[in-house]
Design an enzyme around this catalytic site. Structure first.
Site, short mmCIF file in Angstrom:
data_model
loop_
_atom_site.label_atom_id
_atom_site.label_comp_id
_atom_site.label_asym_id
_atom_site.label_seq_id
_atom_site.Cartn_x
_atom_site.Cartn_y
_atom_site.Cartn_z
N ASP A 12 -25.06 11.42 94.42
CA ASP A 12 -26.01 10.60 93.57
C ASP A 12 -26.25 11.71 92.24
O ASP A 12 -25.43 12.81 92.20
CB ASP A 12 -27.22 10.19 94.14
CG ASP A 12 -28.04 9.46 93.54
OD1 ASP A 12 -27.91 8.22 93.36
OD2 ASP A 12 -29.33 9.83 92.92
N LYS A 62 -30.86 6.98 102.21
CA LYS A 62 -30.81 7.70 101.02
C LYS A 62 -31.32 9.19 101.56
O LYS A 62 -32.19 9.08 102.55
CB LYS A 62 -31.50 7.24 100.08
CG LYS A 62 -31.26 7.95 98.68
CD LYS A 62 -30.26 7.05 98.16
CE LYS A 62 -29.86 7.59 96.61
NZ LYS A 62 -28.66 6.84 95.88
P1 NDP Z 1 -25.54 12.47 87.39
O1 NDP Z 1 -26.22 13.80 87.79
O2 NDP Z 1 -24.08 12.53 87.20
O3 NDP Z 1 -26.17 12.30 85.85
C1 NDP Z 1 -27.42 12.04 85.46
C2 NDP Z 1 -27.83 11.79 84.17
O4 NDP Z 1 -28.88 11.22 83.66
C3 NDP Z 1 -27.20 13.38 83.50
O5 NDP Z 1 -26.78 13.01 82.17
C4 NDP Z 1 -28.96 13.66 83.17
O6 NDP Z 1 -29.28 14.39 82.01
C5 NDP Z 1 -29.43 12.48 82.77
N1 NDP Z 1 -30.83 12.43 83.11
C6 NDP Z 1 -31.53 12.94 84.01
N2 NDP Z 1 -33.02 12.50 84.05
C7 NDP Z 1 -33.00 12.18 82.58
C8 NDP Z 1 -34.21 11.88 81.67
N3 NDP Z 1 -35.39 11.99 82.30
N4 NDP Z 1 -33.91 11.44 80.61
C9 NDP Z 1 -32.64 11.11 80.13
N5 NDP Z 1 -31.80 11.61 80.75
C10 NDP Z 1 -31.70 11.96 82.19
O7 NDP Z 1 -25.95 11.44 88.12
P2 NDP Z 1 -25.34 9.88 88.50
O8 NDP Z 1 -24.87 9.36 87.13
O9 NDP Z 1 -24.60 9.82 89.71
O10 NDP Z 1 -26.71 8.97 88.67
C11 NDP Z 1 -27.40 8.40 87.50
C12 NDP Z 1 -28.26 7.42 88.22
O11 NDP Z 1 -27.42 6.07 88.79
C13 NDP Z 1 -29.14 7.61 89.22
O12 NDP Z 1 -30.27 6.73 89.06
C14 NDP Z 1 -28.60 7.28 90.63
O13 NDP Z 1 -29.32 7.08 91.45
C15 NDP Z 1 -27.74 5.79 89.96
N6 NDP Z 1 -26.72 5.57 91.06
C16 NDP Z 1 -25.63 6.54 90.86
C17 NDP Z 1 -24.47 6.10 91.76
C18 NDP Z 1 -23.34 6.87 91.92
O14 NDP Z 1 -22.24 6.29 92.44
N7 NDP Z 1 -23.26 8.04 91.26
C19 NDP Z 1 -24.47 4.54 92.54
C20 NDP Z 1 -25.49 3.86 92.33
C21 NDP Z 1 -26.61 4.30 91.46
P3 NDP Z 1 -29.39 16.22 82.48
O15 NDP Z 1 -27.92 16.77 82.72
O16 NDP Z 1 -30.03 16.72 81.31
O17 NDP Z 1 -30.36 16.23 83.68
#
Ligand code: NDP
Length: 448
Positions: free
Chosen positions: A168, A128
């Site tokens: 991510d 990672k």
């Molecule tokens: P993105 O950056 O696309 O989205 C993250 C989202 O989470 C945004 O809407 C963000 O809001 C929100 N967020 C972040 N911090 C908080 C918080 N404290 N409370 C509420 N909402 C929050 O990331 P991903 O969708 O790619 O990733 C999301 C999760 O999934 C992570 O844990 C990542 O490690 C995991 N993951 C992702 C994969 C992938 O293929 N993308 C694969 C496997 C796991 P804001 O814009 O306000 O920050």
């Protein structure tokens, strides 16, 4: 875990050797807590000190990322890549750009990734990386300059047979495009398989963008189906509104559920008629806006509630898809009180240990991240496969592969839990299955 037993001692060692890394400690403890029965059954793992070795990354890289912003000011960020374990294949795992990124966060994610990748059944190791750079509010040119500087160091450590990063939080097709362009320029090689999550026109794979969210929902479907039910007519709450959340919502609705809320770090959006996922995609993916704009655009009585926890809403299925430790013990209590049946982690480690404990104790179906969100990395491995054969598969075929992989992950977790007399315990099933495959490969390689 009792401090006097071997696993307890090992955990103490990990804490001592990796001070000030609470997320990493949490991830290690969660895995070690499952492994006593496996270690008892396989003394050879203990003799070869496999657990001690697995908790120690094979390589950790930390580097300076200097760049110049639009006003001409020099900015300095910190870049990380933790190459945790390559027993099953090249290191594989995403890059996260977020101000909260530090070595402990990258290590927790890399550690989890080892077992998740193993569980996916694909030939990939665990790693990672990322940076404490915050892309929010930055211009495209600033993002480009940052990504180019980041890759100017990272390129010497990665490669399609060595280490294959992906996206991510904060890293999507735009950032990967800038990074792939710089990698290609520096190496003079069009090595598509060095990064995954690429754009469709330059080596990307169909369904990769959708895979983590879709896969999480396929996993939920399998958990519900094992109990003789399904998603039809169920109310679902999904936290986050990024890549994982958007495609989880889309798949829930395709399978007959209603997603009544999603969120971001500013609050949650409630739409009792069912979230219009097309509108969320328009706002987030195309306009790069905020979901707080949704209610005014939809004009149907939906509401954005600033600063509140999305888990106060009643639902039958809860999918935390935002970030680590976003669903606490008290959130879990509220969800259980409101009659939640199933919870699956779309994000990595979104439920705190207290929350997980409560779900397990009350018999709430609980799909841990390693299993439930493994569809993303599995589809990344399919992207590597297409790159290696210079091929490109159809959407339907790729989705069928993803579905088959999720069904198989569910089956292996379910059956392992049954085999060890822990029926329905997906945390135990996922940790044990994921660990044994890595451990067997490490045993075969000797002490390296
Ligand atoms: P993105 O950056 O696309 O989205 C993250 C989202 O989470 C945004 O809407 C963000 O809001 C929100 N967020 C972040 N911090 C908080 C918080 N404290 N409370 C509420 N909402 C929050 O990331 P991903 O969708 O790619 O990733 C999301 C999760 O999934 C992570 O844990 C990542 O490690 C995991 N993951 C992702 C994969 C992938 O293929 N993308 C694969 C496997 C796991 P804001 O814009 O306000 O920050």
């Amino acid at each position: 875990m009792h401090q006097k037993d071997t696993l307890g001692e090992l955990y103490e060692q990990v804490v001592q050797r990796n001070p000030a890394e609470p997320e990493f400690h949490q991830a290690v403890l969660e895995v070690l807590e499952s492994l006593s029965p496996v270690i008892a059954k396989h003394p050879e793992y203990k003799e070869a000190k496999l657990l001690e070795r697995i908790c120690e990354p094979e390589r950790q890289i930390i580097f300076r990322v200097p760049w110049v912003d639009d006003s001409g000011t020099v900015q300095i960020h910190r870049g990380f890549r933790v190459e945790f374990n390559s027993a099953l294949g090249p290191y594989k795992g995403g890059l996260r750009f977020h101000p909260s990124v530090n070595l402990g966060v990258v290590k927790f994610l890399g550690f989890e990734q080892i077992f998740k990748n193993s569980l996916s059944g694909m030939p990939i190791g665990g790693g990672k990386g990322g940076s404490d750079f915050d892309p929010k509010g930055r211009s495209d040119n600033e993002i480009m300059r940052f990504c180019q500087s980041f890759m100017t160091e990272l390129y010497r450590h990665i490669g399609e047979y060595t280490d294959v990063p992906a996206g991510d939080i904060g890293v999507g097709a735009r950032e990967l495009g800038f990074m792939f362009g710089q990698y290609k320029r520096l190496t003079n090689r069009y090595e598509s398989g060095v990064l995954t999550g690429k754009g469709l026109g330059w080596g990307g794979a169909r369904v990769r963008k959708e895979a983590t969210g879709y896969g999480t929902v396929y996993f939920v479907r399998e958990m519900l189906s094992a109990q003789g039910t399904n998603l039809e007519g169920k109310e679902v709450v999904v936290s986050g509104s990024g890549n994982v959340a958007i495609y989880a919502m889309e798949k829930v609705q395709q399978l007959g559920g209603t997603v009544v809320a999603c969120s971001d770090s500013g609050g949650y959006l409630y739409d009792p008629a069912g979230i219009d996922v097309g509108l969320v995609r328009q706002i987030k993916e195309i306009e790069r806006g905020r979901i707080s704009d949704y209610a005014a655009r939809r004009q149907n009585g939906s509401d954005f509630v600033a600063g509140a926890s999305i888990w106060e809403l009643p639902c039958q299925v809860a999918l935390p898809c935002a970030t680590q430790n976003e669903l606490t013990g008290s959130d879990a209590k509220t969800l259980i009180g409101n009659g939640v049946m199933a919870v699956a982690e779309g994000a990595n480690m979104p439920c705190t240990p207290e929350a997980v404990k409560l779900f397990r104790e009350t018999g709430t179906l609980f799909g841990p991240a390693k299993a439930a969100n493994a569809g993303g990395v599995a589809t990344s491995a399919l992207e590597m496969q297409q790159n290696a054969s210079r091929d490109s598969w159809s959407f339907d075929y790729s989705e069928q592969r993803l579905k088959d992989i999720m069904v198989e992950i569910h089956r292996s977790c379910f059956e392992t839990a049954e085999e060890y007399g822990r029926p329905g315990d997906y945390v135990f099933g996922a940790n044990t299955t994921g660990f044994c495959r890595v451990a067997d490969a490490m045993l075969a390689f000797g002490v390296i």
